[in-house]
Motif scaffolding. Structure first.
Motif, short mmCIF file in Angstrom:
data_model
loop_
_atom_site.label_atom_id
_atom_site.label_comp_id
_atom_site.label_asym_id
_atom_site.label_seq_id
_atom_site.Cartn_x
_atom_site.Cartn_y
_atom_site.Cartn_z
N ARG A 122 50.56 -34.98 40.61
CA ARG A 122 50.82 -36.26 41.29
C ARG A 122 49.52 -36.98 41.67
O ARG A 122 49.54 -37.91 42.47
CB ARG A 122 51.66 -36.03 42.55
N TYR A 125 49.32 -40.70 42.03
CA TYR A 125 49.94 -41.34 43.20
C TYR A 125 48.88 -41.93 44.14
O TYR A 125 49.14 -42.88 44.86
CB TYR A 125 50.80 -40.34 44.00
N LEU A 128 48.60 -45.21 42.68
CA LEU A 128 49.86 -45.97 42.66
C LEU A 128 50.35 -46.27 44.07
O LEU A 128 50.85 -47.35 44.35
CB LEU A 128 50.94 -45.18 41.90
N HIS A 129 50.25 -45.27 44.96
CA HIS A 129 50.81 -45.43 46.30
C HIS A 129 49.75 -45.29 47.38
O HIS A 129 50.09 -45.03 48.53
CB HIS A 129 51.89 -44.36 46.53
N ARG A 131 47.20 -45.36 50.37
CA ARG A 131 47.20 -46.10 51.64
C ARG A 131 45.78 -46.10 52.18
O ARG A 131 45.20 -45.06 52.42
CB ARG A 131 48.13 -45.43 52.65
N ARG B 91 64.39 -44.03 53.87
CA ARG B 91 63.19 -44.69 54.40
C ARG B 91 63.52 -45.78 55.41
O ARG B 91 62.64 -46.33 56.05
CB ARG B 91 62.34 -45.24 53.26
N VAL B 165 49.30 -41.11 50.59
CA VAL B 165 50.23 -41.69 49.62
C VAL B 165 51.54 -42.17 50.24
O VAL B 165 52.52 -42.41 49.53
CB VAL B 165 50.55 -40.69 48.48
N ASP B 166 51.60 -42.32 51.57
CA ASP B 166 52.82 -42.79 52.21
C ASP B 166 53.98 -41.82 51.99
O ASP B 166 55.14 -42.22 51.91
CB ASP B 166 53.20 -44.19 51.69
N ARG B 182 57.18 -37.63 46.90
CA ARG B 182 55.95 -38.40 46.92
C ARG B 182 54.74 -37.53 47.27
O ARG B 182 53.62 -37.78 46.81
CB ARG B 182 56.10 -39.54 47.94
#
Lengths: 437, 321
Positions: A122, A125, A128-129, A131, B91, B165-166, B182
């Motif tokens: 992953r 990520y 991609l995600h 933060r 969520r 990555v939230d 995730r």
């Protein structure tokens, strides 16, 4: 005069070739690497639990090793940029060695962190995600930038050397071809020199904040949490100053081996060892200063959590490692290097190897003990949750990262001259001119 | 052009031919397009005709909470696959709620029923705790007591701040949840959590084989996944059904109060008695764990006063910290 000017190039290009002993050495490294990669395949299949980390001490050897790698890579910035920009001439034959070490450690640091991920597949990520408020994102950004700049700082001053090498080398064929391509039609015109000098200068200035950033951000992975032992405002400079100690030890070890194996005694002289020793004492003193602040101040107050933490590392079950790291990593080298006899190549090699080990253990001491005593007691869990013990698999995977670093250094130092040829020629010319006038 | 090297005359002849061909082609395209367009409009009108307003108006609640009115004819039901529905609703908090928990330390006899209920609901191993009961003693002279410790569901959660990555997130109705589809397994959240509330799946989780076909529910965190984090969820799946959390319902000793800060009401999981949340805290000197860290927990504790049972210290050897 022309003769000895060319002699410089011949001397420095002599080690650039493939001989049997080096192929055997690379072969051994490759086999060892595959054995260690087998350990990683077990970890991928079974899960991170094959390492000794558990829910309380969840960052162990991999993270300690990551911190150590980032630390060691900082040396490129200290030698080339800081000392270079303030006009220290004696570091010129050492710049490429420092850059090779920096590049190797920084590049492999990225892989080390992947070995610590529960879900390495992953990794995308993060992009991609991602933060932006997570220090991990900052770390990924600055480490990548640092690898790129270090690679450029290695490559740019190599271009004129490649053009020289193209003429001197006649075999192996692929190497001549490689030099041909990489030298990007360098002819040594004034305009070309100007481009190199200007871009080098920009990069050398740029790498200082980036290098400070990589290790400061790495320290924030810890300092941004409320944990006892990590919750420190001086972690940034504490890490950076410690990084220079570790990095200089790496460079001294490399200097010794290159000098001996590549017969570079004329270029890496005892003067260089002497100067590196003094530099080492200087950065060790700075590091000692931060250590005193880091341990004495909380030790004086002995707040509840700090008292437990300090007792553990001063006299508890982590004390052996702690005192080894402090004594051999900082105090003993400072004292011994005050004596001129200790600033000779061989004693320095021994000291550097000790510092190298001690520096690694220091990272371990920073990372692990804090997690062994969280705010709330650890109860109702198996005994191996209480105290962290690295497993064989974990050690093998960690060794793999060192093998990779050695391979990168070996290959780079075999394909290219480890000492900048044109800079040495330039120095030689200046010396000649000085003698004539 | 390829014909560039041909004589001029020939080229102009060629050009003429080309332009004629081009004209014919254009006519063809326009005619074809017109026919196709006409046909499409014709069927379109017919289709719309079948969906003329029926006059019946429906009131609908949009996702963002606005009340809308539409004609009954235009309504089509959206069928999300269950897995997607679970991901989406997981969520989003339950609107209008702020869940809180109050733990009465005077009542806890370390029956560990809360732990059993929790572990079986979330498919955990015996050593994996979303909630754990700790034997506490602040100093030698002070009285020992049992401390049931779930995730504190902080309003300023350090774990959420550091997640790259939230994967772990703070929901509008209070709980801090984890999305194990995730999570990359970096364990920065474990390092950051001062309450040791987080658990990692170091190996293949138990019941992985049996639960592999169940669609993943963020609110229950089942099926568990190797190499990811799992943690207390305030039983968000039960809250959606209007029930009390697993641990709260399982307690035989009346330790847990659970409820909604917005309603200022909490219900005891054992006695089912409902009281005012603010009153309960005020009258019993309720407090939070380590409030000095600024984490703003949503779990409150009532002090262990007047304990009427002995402290069994079978776990004293393990006691650290």
């Amino acid at each position: 005069m022309q003769n000895s000017y060319d002699q410089v190039a011949l001397d420095l290009f002599r080690p650039v070739r493939l001989n049997r002993s080096h192929l055997i050495w690379l072969g051994i490294l490759t086999i060892a690497l595959f054995l260690c990669l087998y350990a990683y395949s077990i970890q991928l299949r079974e899960g991170l639990g094959v390492a000794g980390v558990r829910d309380y001490v969840s960052w162990g050897m991999y993270i300690s090793n990551f911190v150590f790698f980032v630390a060691s890579s900082l040396i490129g910035m200290l030698i080339s940029a800081v000392l270079g920009l303030i006009g220290m001439k004696w570091i010129r034959p050492l710049t490429r060695i420092a850059e090779i070490i920096a590049l190797a450690f920084a590049a492999v640091a990225g892989l080390v962190i992947i070995s610590d991920m529960g879900r390495p597949e992953r990794l995308p990520y993060l992009f991609l995600h991602g933060r932006i408020q997570s220090p991990i994102l900052w770390d990924v950004t600055v480490v990548t930038t640092y690898v790129l700049i270090s690679a450029l700082l290695l490559y740019l001053p190599l271009i004129p050397d490649l053009a020289i090498g193209k003429k001197i080398l006649n075999k192996p064929k692929f190497l001549v071809k490689l030099y041909e391509i990489l030298s990007v039609k360098w002819r040594g015109t004034k305009a070309q020199w100007e481009i190199i000098h200007r871009s080098m200068r920009i990069l050398l200035i740029l790498i200082i904040p980036v290098a400070l950033a990589i290790h400061t951000v790495t320290s924030w992975l810890f300092a941004s949490t409320p944990r006892v032992g990590w919750n420190s405002t001086i972690f940034g400079p504490y890490f950076v100053s410690g990084a220079f100690v570790a990095g200089i030890a790496c460079v001294i070890i490399a200097m010794y081996f290159f000098r001996k194996n590549y017969h570079l005694e004329k270029y890496i002289t005892e003067l260089h060892f002497n100067n590196m020793a003094k530099l080492l004492v200087l950065v060790s003193l700075v590091y000692l200063y931060f250590n005193i602040n880091e341990f004495l101040v909380p030790g004086y107050k002995l707040e509840h959590g700090d008292a437990i933490h300090l007792k553990d590392i001063f006299i508890g079950h982590n004390a052996g490692l702690f005192w080894f790291a402090q004594l051999f990593g900082i105090i003993i080298p400072i004292i011994l290097l005050l004596f001129r006899q200790m600033r000779k190549p061989f004693p320095m090699l021994i000291l550097a190897i000790l510092i190298f080990f001690a520096s690694w253990i220091k990272r371990y001491i920073i990372v692990v003990p804090t997690q062994e005593h969280p705010f709330l007691p650890i109860q109702h869990v198996p005994a191996n949750f209480l105290i962290y013990k690295p497993t064989l698999i974990e050690i093998a995977i960690t060794l793999a990262s060192f093998i990779l670093v050695l391979m990168i250094i070996t290959v780079l130092s075999k394909l290219f001259p480890v000492i900048p040829v044109w800079e040495m020629q330039e120095e030689f010319e200046l010396k000649e001119k000085g003698n004539q006038s | 052009m390829e014909e560039n090297d041909k004589p001029n005359e020939e080229q102009s002849e060629q050009d003429k031919k080309q332009s004629r061909r081009k004209f014919l082609r254009n006519v063809g395209i326009i005619t074809g397009g017109a026919v196709a367009g006409g046909a499409a409009m014709y069927t379109g009108i017919h289709y719309e005709g079948s969906k003329l307003p029926s006059g019946e108006r429906l009131k609908l609640l949009a996702q963002d909470g606005r009340l809308l009115e539409v004609d009954a004819h235009h309504v089509t039901e959206v069928h999300l696959p269950e897995s997607e529905l679970l991901m989406q609703q997981g969520r989003e908090g339950l609107p209008g709620h702020k869940w809180v928990m109050v733990v009465d330390l005077a009542k806890c006899r370390n029956a560990r029923k809360c732990i059993d209920a929790c572990q079986s609901a979330h498919h955990l191993r015996p050593e994996q705790y979303h909630i754990n009961t700790l034997q506490m003693q602040e100093s030698k002279k002070t009285a020992p007591y049992n401390l049931p410790k779930p995730c504190q569901h902080c309003d300023n959660p350090p774990c959420v701040s550091v997640c790259p990555v939230d994967a772990t997130f703070k929901r509008s109705d209070g709980p801090v949840l984890i999305d194990n589809e995730r999570c990359i397994g970096c364990r920065f959240c474990i390092a950051a959590c001062p309450y040791s509330a987080r658990v990692f799946q170091w190996f293949e989780p138990p019941l992985a084989e049996e639960s592999k076909d169940i669609p993943y529910n963020i609110e229950l965190n089942v099926p568990q996944k190797k190499g990811t984090i799992t943690k207390c969820l305030f039983s968000a799946d039960r809250l959606r059904e209007g029930k009390l959390p697993y641990c709260v319902s399982a307690c035989p000793n009346g330790v847990y109060w659970f409820g909604d800060e917005m309603e200022d009401a909490v219900t005891n999981g054992t006695t089912k008695e409902t009281v005012k949340f603010s009153e309960l805290l005020k009258q019993n000197a309720g407090y939070q764990l380590m409030p000095e860290l600024g984490t703003k927990p949503r779990v409150y504790y009532l002090p262990p006063k007047n304990r009427l049972f002995p402290f069994e210290d079978g776990d004293q050897e393990e006691h650290k910290g």
